[in-house]
Design a protein around this motif. Structure first.
Motif, mmCIF file in Angstrom:
data_model
loop_
_atom_site.group_PDB
_atom_site.id
_atom_site.type_symbol
_atom_site.label_atom_id
_atom_site.label_comp_id
_atom_site.label_asym_id
_atom_site.label_seq_id
_atom_site.Cartn_x
_atom_site.Cartn_y
_atom_site.Cartn_z
ATOM 1 N N PRO A 1 0.879 -1.082 0.086
ATOM 2 C CA PRO A 1 0.021 -0.057 -0.231
ATOM 3 C C PRO A 1 0.895 1.391 0.075
ATOM 4 C CG PRO A 1 -0.087 -0.906 2.206
ATOM 5 C CD PRO A 1 0.779 -1.762 1.349
ATOM 6 N N HIS A 2 1.599 1.541 -1.043
ATOM 7 C CA HIS A 2 2.271 2.755 -1.053
ATOM 8 C C HIS A 2 2.111 3.221 -2.537
ATOM 9 C CE1 HIS A 2 5.454 5.373 -1.533
ATOM 10 N NE2 HIS A 2 5.622 5.473 -0.398
ATOM 11 N N VAL A 3 1.947 4.561 -2.772
ATOM 12 C CA VAL A 3 1.644 5.182 -3.973
ATOM 13 C C VAL A 3 2.638 4.718 -4.923
ATOM 14 C CG1 VAL A 3 -0.007 7.303 -3.407
ATOM 15 C CG2 VAL A 3 2.265 7.255 -3.270
ATOM 16 N N ASP A 4 3.749 4.677 -4.816
ATOM 17 C CA ASP A 4 4.791 4.512 -5.718
ATOM 18 C C ASP A 4 5.128 2.939 -5.991
ATOM 19 O OD1 ASP A 4 5.639 6.980 -5.591
ATOM 20 O OD2 ASP A 4 7.143 6.898 -4.375
ATOM 21 N N MET A 5 4.431 2.132 -5.349
ATOM 22 C CA MET A 5 4.644 0.421 -5.518
ATOM 23 C C MET A 5 3.200 -0.291 -5.677
ATOM 24 S SD MET A 5 7.631 -0.174 -2.749
ATOM 25 C CE MET A 5 7.436 1.246 -1.502
ATOM 26 N N GLY B 1 -11.793 -0.502 -1.998
ATOM 27 C CA GLY B 1 -11.161 -1.591 -2.841
ATOM 28 C C GLY B 1 -10.748 -1.213 -4.140
ATOM 29 N N TYR B 2 -11.237 -0.326 -4.820
ATOM 30 C CA TYR B 2 -11.135 -0.133 -6.328
ATOM 31 C C TYR B 2 -9.987 1.020 -6.306
ATOM 32 C CZ TYR B 2 -12.334 1.015 -11.108
ATOM 33 O OH TYR B 2 -12.158 1.248 -12.300
ATOM 34 N N VAL B 3 -9.775 1.643 -4.861
ATOM 35 C CA VAL B 3 -8.705 2.531 -4.913
ATOM 36 C C VAL B 3 -7.219 1.980 -4.781
ATOM 37 C CG1 VAL B 3 -7.872 4.541 -3.652
ATOM 38 C CG2 VAL B 3 -10.270 4.357 -3.903
ATOM 39 N N LEU B 4 -7.183 0.845 -4.244
ATOM 40 C CA LEU B 4 -6.054 0.129 -4.083
ATOM 41 C C LEU B 4 -5.254 -0.335 -5.229
ATOM 42 C CD1 LEU B 4 -7.187 -2.437 -1.103
ATOM 43 C CD2 LEU B 4 -6.391 0.112 -0.979
ATOM 44 N N PRO B 5 -5.546 -0.664 -6.537
ATOM 45 C CA PRO B 5 -4.613 -0.877 -7.547
ATOM 46 C C PRO B 5 -3.894 0.427 -7.988
ATOM 47 C CG PRO B 5 -6.713 -1.887 -7.913
ATOM 48 C CD PRO B 5 -6.822 -0.900 -6.735
ATOM 49 N N GLY C 1 -6.440 12.677 4.883
ATOM 50 C CA GLY C 1 -5.530 12.752 5.311
ATOM 51 C C GLY C 1 -4.138 13.692 4.884
ATOM 52 N N ALA C 2 -4.716 14.448 3.871
ATOM 53 C CA ALA C 2 -4.022 15.420 3.357
ATOM 54 C C ALA C 2 -4.935 16.306 2.456
ATOM 55 C CB ALA C 2 -2.961 14.679 2.293
ATOM 56 N N ASN D 1 -0.589 9.225 -0.517
ATOM 57 C CA ASN D 1 -0.090 7.991 0.145
ATOM 58 C C ASN D 1 -1.035 7.655 1.619
ATOM 59 O OD1 ASN D 1 1.475 5.709 0.038
ATOM 60 N ND2 ASN D 1 2.650 6.584 1.741
ATOM 61 N N ALA D 2 -1.344 8.987 2.246
ATOM 62 C CA ALA D 2 -2.016 8.868 3.626
ATOM 63 C C ALA D 2 -3.356 8.126 2.958
ATOM 64 C CB ALA D 2 -2.262 10.139 4.153
#
Lengths: 302, 187, 496
Positions: C71-75, C146-150, C182-183, C188-189
């Motif tokens: 769970p990281h925006v870059d990965m 869940g749809y946000v996660l990919p 969170g921002a 990422n938050a």
């Protein structure tokens, strides 16, 4: 049984309506379009044509890789089942071929003294990117970042069809009596007028966009498509195929589309073959359970 | 149950068979379905592919060692001095807790000769997986490595000599390159 | 968990020992083995069991995916593709999870329409119904996160649009939005907390499912006649084996459809844009939610006008949440004493109309509000000319076959059917205005507005009114009676 049929019909209706909607999102095919190839990887028994994937990989390496990265692919993928270097009869030869191919490219590492040293890539390494970072990619291409190709076929409505159309769809010089970067004269059943290509951009009828701003004819009949920063790349003889296949524009477009389809979904063949087993199992299980159900309910009025 | 069976109409057995067959098919399917969920815990393809490394050995100072990580596992590559080689060779293998000669713990170069100066061993103590300390710090009572966790002493061939560790430091699968300037270690 | 007398008889000593201390075997037996169920349930009733399968499938595949997902925006994007390529059977597990969400919603919609049709929300099952609506809300929250996660383009910009809705709430909306994200923006938050909550909510759903089952096991299942069980012997059969095998058969048929998607069309229900890694600087041309949220998206976009003091943006949000909120009070909106629409022919017509409205709302949600639904004429070229610029515009337009749409002392709007006429008009009048293409026809926006009205009218006007004015047909005396009658008539038909 009546209720059951109604239930199936309802499922089918609800299940298919979004599918139909999604299908509606693909590119419309107008009358003047050349026919699309029959992709061997479509359908329930679809498989990639490995010879074509191989040629497509050659096209990627010699043409596309100059600008387009494939960040999610490693050299080892080339030797996996279905990949361009895969040889089912000789896994060792496959491995050697992949390793030898990877060795042509270098990767920089930090050594024990903190210095950058180059070493040849290994099968576990990723494909190199043509640009060190996105800023460099944008700067080298007039602000347009060439998209990464790792999952490009899944990332475009129309998939391989779209890639094929885009590659073969650029207007040809003869057809338009002009030069690229100049004016395109349309005089067909639909559009009459002149389309001025903006500097550094190239018109393609299959690229999503809006041409009306640079169109001097009837705005209701502005040519379909849009402009992209990539000039036409695929022309007859652009590559010299190692397997001797004649490199026509259509053949190259077919091969690169097939290679990119494989790269986007390398587990497609596993998926379809496992799917067949699962479907057959479920079918026979449904029959067994149906008779079990009938036997249990036989004495109950319902 | 036997009473029931006697009272059943003649086609009752066939019906029982249907239930048993359906139940067995469901159980079989569930078992097959479990496999992907078990298999996904195995190391992934990229993890498995990244499990070999070519390490240049020419830069290791005599009496020193380098430590590398391959797939997260530590390995020691030690350039032994003549005295250390002699110490390793002079031990009677039969007297050791895990009998092995020094020669058995070396891999031949491309030309078939041994290179006793270079010793390649796993860097995980065979007791409970701590990373032993070595040259430059504390080489233990036998001049090889010493594991500070529970006090295992290894000699200059990486063999266990004293302490709780049950076996010698394992020698990984590795090979010399053509000119002997590097070794490729695989997991 | 059941209101009926226990039929569990511990056989062995160990069973007796456990039963005296923790009667868990008795609980399971009375809930899922001996539980008496009306014997006339049709296949529409199998969707409860199908939904249980969906929930378990999503939880198991989800736990597995969480072992590999980062769970990281870059990965995040690359970690999902790693699951597809490098994790053993990762492609299978991810496609089951992604399509499983669609299957889950497909089943829940059928389950809900079944409840509406057979009056399962009416007394004494109001709490079962309300718990069901809560499950549905939790499902929507889970699916959205869940749809946000990919972390594809749709993930990022869909999340952005939905969290911005909350910003429409007066006074505190903006603060709540920032708190949620969170921002100041989705980042990422947001991704981290959505991952955490996406993992948590399914277990909350499972908890509410237990309450849901507890509630309708206390009242007993409804059935297609809507008539209460009168005689347990004549009207019911034990859940096992009668309904375990019937549900089992339905589950297998459902799994075949599920497998069809997973193995042969795994991306058809998704959106191509979500295979492009999220880029905050570039919004996709059309942001659409997953198909199962489209009707609500249509309702959200239908409110384009201020309602009194409520601005349009807030109005849309209220309408969207209202569309679900109305389900909570449905048991008290319905004035009819008859549960099943089998005996309410008029209400049945309206019900079918309501189903059509919901499906059409889905299509409206997928369409651009400005796109034409029904074309009423050819496109024309429209000029809007200021009269001080071209004082003789009206006369020139008429000379060139222009159709004056409107004119006043300041400006004139004129349509041309032919491009040549339009060009000549532009030259003759000397206008500098550009021609725009005018489409003639009904756009999706008023259609979506009408459908939204019909959606609410069904609950707030039609259902309360029908109960008062409709004369229902006679209900059968009992469940056994209704079975006997329908079988009797079927026999009569067969005899002819």
């Amino acid at each position: 049984m009546k209720a059951f049929k109604a239930c199936l019909a309802g499922l089918a209706l609800l299940g298919l309506s979004p599918a139909a909607m999604a299908a509606g999102g693909t590119m419309p095919l107008s009358e003047g379009d050349a026919p699309l190839p029959d992709w061997p990887f479509e359908g329930v028994f679809g498989k990639f044509d490995q010879a074509s994937v191989q040629r497509g990989f050659q096209v990627y390496t010699e043409v596309c890789a100059a600008c387009h990265s494939m960040e999610l692919l490693s050299y080892r993928n080339l030797g996996e089942p279905g990949g361009p270097f895969y040889n089912a009869d000789d896994p060792e030869a496959t491995e050697a071929a992949v390793a030898e191919f990877a060795r042509q490219y270098e990767i920089t590492e930090i050594d024990d003294y903190g210095d950058e040293v180059a070493r040849p890539r290994r099968p576990a390494d990723r494909f190199p990117s043509p640009y060190p970072n996105v800023q460099a990619a944008a700067a080298a291409n007039g602000g347009a970042i060439p998209p990464d190709f790792s999952v490009i076929v899944k990332a475009r409505p129309g998939g391989a069809d779209y890639i094929y159309r885009l590659m073969t769809g650029y207007p040809s010089y003869e057809e338009f009596q002009g030069e690229y970067g100049d004016e395109l004269h349309f005089n067909d059943d639909h559009s009459h007028g002149v389309l001025t290509q903006p500097a550094g951009l190239y018109y393609n009828p299959y690229f999503p966009g809006d041409t009306s701003g640079n169109w001097d004819g009837d705005p209701r009949h502005a040519p379909a498509g849009g402009y992209l920063a990539m000039p036409p790349q695929i022309t007859d003889g652009r590559v010299d195929y190692m397997d001797g296949t004649e490199a026509t524009q259509e053949q190259i477009a077919y091969d690169i589309s097939q290679f990119l389809a494989w790269a986007s979904e390398p587990k497609m063949e596993n998926r379809k073959s496992l799917g067949l087993v699962v479907m057959i199992y479920l079918f026979f299980l449904a029959i067994l359970v149906y008779f079990s159900y009938k036997a249990i309910w036989r004495n109950v009025e319902h | 149950m036997t009473d029931d069976k006697d009272n059943k109409p003649p086609n009752e057995d066939r019906r029982d068979f249907i239930h048993i067959a359906a139940g067995a098919a469901v159980a079989g399917g569930a078992g097959a379905l479990a496999w992907p969920f078990v298999a996904q815990m195995l190391p992934a393809l990229d993890t498995r592919a990244a499990s070999s490394l070519e390490v240049p050995i020419t830069g290791i100072p005599e009496g020193g060692e380098i430590r590398v990580l391959i797939g997260g596992k530590p390995f020691f590559i030690r350039h032994r001095t003549a005295a250390e080689i002699a110490a390793a060779e002079s031990v009677e293998a039969g007297d050791l807790p895990d009998p092995q000669t020094d020669e058995e713990r070396l891999v031949a170069r491309a030309d078939g000769t041994l290179n006793p100066a270079i010793l390649v061993v796993s860097g995980s103590c065979t007791h409970l997986g701590c990373v032993p300390v070595g040259p430059g710090s504390n080489t233990g009572e036998f001049g090889g490595w010493y594991c500070p966790c529970h006090g295992s002493h290894y000699d200059t061939s990486g063999r266990i000599r004293k302490g709780p560790a049950p076996t010698n430091l394992p020698v990984p699968t590795y090979e010399y390159n053509a000119d002997g300037s590097a070794v490729t270690i695989s997991l | 968990m059941s209101g009926h007398e226990s039929t569990y008889k511990p056989g062995t000593g160990i069973e007796k020992w456990i039963d005296a201390r923790l009667p868990i075997v008795r609980l399971v037996h009375d809930s899922f083995v001996g539980f008496p169920v009306a014997k006339n349930l049709n296949y529409w009733w199998t969707f409860g069991a199908i939904l249980a399968v969906c929930l378990v499938t999503q939880i198991i595949t989800g736990i597995v995916l969480a072992m590999h997902y980062v769970p990281h925006v870059d990965m995040a994007f690359a970690s999902v593709e790693r699951i597809m390529r490098d994790v053993e059977y990762g492609w299978l597990i991810r496609y089951i999870h992604a399509n499983g969400a669609s299957m889950f919603f497909l089943a829940v919609y059928i389950h809900m329409f079944r409840g509406l049709y057979y009056g399962s929300y009416k007394a004494p099952r109001e709490i079962s119904w309300i718990l069901g609506v809560i499950i549905y809300l939790l499902m929507m929250g889970t699916a959205f996160m869940g749809y946000v996660l990919p972390w594809g383009q749709m993930s990022l910009h869909g999340a952005s649009v939905i969290t911005n809705l909350i910003g429409a709430i007066p006074l505190v909306g903006e603060q709540i939005k920032i708190w949620l994200q969170g921002a100041p923006s989705i980042g990422n938050a947001t991704l981290n907390r959505f991952f955490s909550l996406h993992y948590l909510l399914p277990f909350m759903i499972a908890g509410v499912v237990i309450l849901h089952i507890w509630a309708f096991h206390t009242t007993g299942n409804n059935n297609p006649t809507g008539v209460d069980v009168k005689d347990e012997k004549k009207d019911t059969v034990p859940f096992h084996p009668y309904y375990t095998v019937k549900d089992g058969f339905a589950i297998i048929v459902f799994l075949m459809i599920f497998a069809g998607f997973v193995f042969y069309a795994p991306n058809v229900l998704g959106h191509a844009d979500n295979y492009i890694e999220g880029n905050p600087l570039k919004t996709p041309a059309h942001i659409v939610p997953e198909w199962y949220l489209l009707p609500f998206y249509a309702i959200l976009r239908a409110i384009t006008f201020d309602i009194g003091p409520i601005p349009a943006k807030l109005g849309g949000v209220i309408a969207m949440f209202g569309a679900i909120a109305v389900l909570f009070v449905l048991p008290w909106l319905d004035t009819s004493k008859v549960r099943s629409l089998r005996y309410r022919p008029l209400a049945r017509q309206f019900f079918l109309g309501f189903v059509a409205v919901c499906l059409l709302l889905g299509v409206a949600g997928a369409s651009n509000p400005d796109d034409i639904v029904i074309k009423t004429g050819e496109d024309t070229l429209r000029y809007e000319v200021a009269l001080e610029e071209a004082p003789e515009a009206v006369a020139v337009a008429e000379a060139h076959h222009g159709k004056i749409v409107s004119s006043n002392s300041e400006r004139v709007i004129v349509d041309f059917a032919h491009y040549e006429d339009a060009v000549e008009f532009a030259e003759a009048s000397g206008t500098t205005a550009e021609a725009t293409v005018k489409h003639h026809g009904l756009t999706w926006l008023p259609v979506a507005q009408l459908l939204t009205f019909l959606y609410f009218a069904y609950f707030l006007i039609i259902i309360p009114l029908l109960g008062l004015i409709e004369r229902p047909k006679d209900e059968p005396e009992s469940i056994a009676d209704s079975i006997h009658k329908s079988n009797g008539s079927a026999d009569a038909v067969a005899a002819e």
